[in-house]
Enzyme design. Structure first.
Site, PDB file in Angstrom:
ATOM      1  CE  LYS A  65      -4.148  -2.063   2.029  1.00 14.82           C
ATOM      2  NZ  LYS A  65      -3.674  -3.389   2.440  1.00 14.82           N
ATOM      3  CG  ASP A  68       6.288   9.088   0.535  1.00 15.12           C
ATOM      4  OD1 ASP A  68       6.428  10.316   0.319  1.00 15.12           O
ATOM      5  OD2 ASP A  68       6.794   8.511   1.504  1.00 15.12           O
TER       6      ASP A  68
HETATM    7  O1  C5P Z   1      -8.199 -13.434   7.182  1.00 19.51           O
HETATM    8  P1  C5P Z   1      -8.947 -12.624   6.167  1.00 19.51           P
HETATM    9  O2  C5P Z   1      -9.637 -13.468   5.112  1.00 19.51           O
HETATM   10  O3  C5P Z   1      -9.891 -11.631   6.799  1.00 19.51           O
HETATM   11  O4  C5P Z   1      -7.801 -11.833   5.423  1.00 19.51           O
HETATM   12  C1  C5P Z   1      -8.082 -10.837   4.499  1.00 19.51           C
HETATM   13  C2  C5P Z   1      -6.821 -10.168   4.062  1.00 19.51           C
HETATM   14  O5  C5P Z   1      -7.174  -9.077   3.253  1.00 19.51           O
HETATM   15  C3  C5P Z   1      -5.958  -9.623   5.194  1.00 19.51           C
HETATM   16  O6  C5P Z   1      -4.603  -9.738   4.780  1.00 19.51           O
HETATM   17  C4  C5P Z   1      -6.397  -8.198   5.292  1.00 19.51           C
HETATM   18  O7  C5P Z   1      -5.373  -7.365   5.761  1.00 19.51           O
HETATM   19  C5  C5P Z   1      -6.681  -7.892   3.825  1.00 19.51           C
HETATM   20  N1  C5P Z   1      -7.610  -6.793   3.626  1.00 19.51           N
HETATM   21  C6  C5P Z   1      -8.893  -6.770   4.136  1.00 19.51           C
HETATM   22  N2  C5P Z   1      -9.706  -5.697   3.897  1.00 19.51           N
HETATM   23  C7  C5P Z   1      -9.252  -4.683   3.190  1.00 19.51           C
HETATM   24  C8  C5P Z   1      -7.968  -4.690   2.657  1.00 19.51           C
HETATM   25  C9  C5P Z   1      -7.155  -5.773   2.906  1.00 19.51           C
HETATM   26  O8  C5P Z   1      -9.308  -7.708   4.790  1.00 19.51           O
HETATM   27  N3  C5P Z   1     -10.049  -3.675   2.931  1.00 19.51           N
END
Ligand code: C5P
Length: 235
Positions: A65, A68
């Site tokens: 992400k 900058d």
């Molecule tokens: O464990 P889980 O299925 O919730 O993981 C989802 C992944 O997607 C994690 O790495 C989380 O940081 C990422 N993520 C998210 N929602 C967002 C952006 C990224 O859950 N809006």
């Protein structure tokens, strides 16, 4: 070993490098992409990414992400170009020149723009200063990012259709916040769709972490079986 290659990005969210490698070995051929996040990158750096690469034929999604000034993002993007990630995330709100700088520095990578973080409430979106609601802001940011050269967009499952209208068919839409049908826990995800629904709404790839990785406590085979069961929902 079965090659399912489902449109799943496995979120490799663990603070241990060996565990990350074990998860990759357990799910190789079932999922299409491995997502390494900021925690992984700050802990293990480029060597950690290379260690994962050494254990998989699948693509790497570096979820850094970046956000900058264009010059700094260009330098950061060049620094990671040696590990040839298929996807690298940047914040779309970094605007045109910043996204373009990442695209120019990573010609072999799909620069992937994050729109509005799904952790933001509508009140947060307003407080940050966006003039429209989260859905409209996400669609506008997606369009801006694609015009700057981004080739994939991350958005909430509930924004897939609006983003698709903004970016057309040639841009990949990637969504986290999905939870399998019949699953027992949403964890901390709030407004979820199932992977099948997300794909039906037009997502190209879904990001899934804990619904698969939680099975690790029962061993590598259990984790692979869990990944296969979820993959079968969408292929
Ligand atoms: O464990 P889980 O299925 O919730 O993981 C989802 C992944 O997607 C994690 O790495 C989380 O940081 C990422 N993520 C998210 N929602 C967002 C952006 C990224 O859950 N809006």
């Amino acid at each position: 070993m079965s090659q399912i290659n489902a449109p799943i990005i496995l979120a490799v969210d663990t603070p241990q490098l060996q565990t990350a490698i074990d998860w990759v070995k357990a799910t190789e051929g079932v999922v299409r992409v491995y997502k390494l996040g900021l925690e992984f990158y700050l802990s293990f750096g480029l060597d950690g990414v290379k260690a994962i690469r050494d254990h998989t034929q699948s693509d790497i999604f570096l979820d850094l992400k970046l956000h900058d000034i264009p010059h700094t993002v260009s330098g950061a993007a060049k620094a990671i170009s040696t590990v040839k990630p298929k996807y690298v995330t940047v914040h779309a709100s970094g605007a045109h020149a910043m996204i373009e700088a990442a695209v120019e520095a990573l010609p072999e990578t799909l620069v992937t723009a994050v729109t509005i973080l799904t952790s933001l409430s509508e009140a947060d979106v307003a407080a940050v200063g966006f003039k429209s609601n989260a859905l409209e802001s996400a669609a506008r940011l997606a369009e801006l990012a694609v015009n700057a050269g981004a080739r994939a967009i991350v958005c909430s499952p509930l924004e897939i259709q609006a983003v698709r209208q903004s970016v057309g068919e040639s841009t990949q839409i990637i969504t986290p916040g999905v939870r399998p049908a019949g699953g027992t826990s949403a964890d901390d995800q709030v407004r979820t769709l199932t992977p099948r629904q997300a794909i039906d709404h037009g997502a190209n790839l879904v990001v899934i972490g804990r619904p698969i990785t939680n099975a690790w406590v029962d061993g590598a085979s259990a984790m692979r079986e869990r990944a296969i069961a979820i993959a079968r929902e969408i292929i």
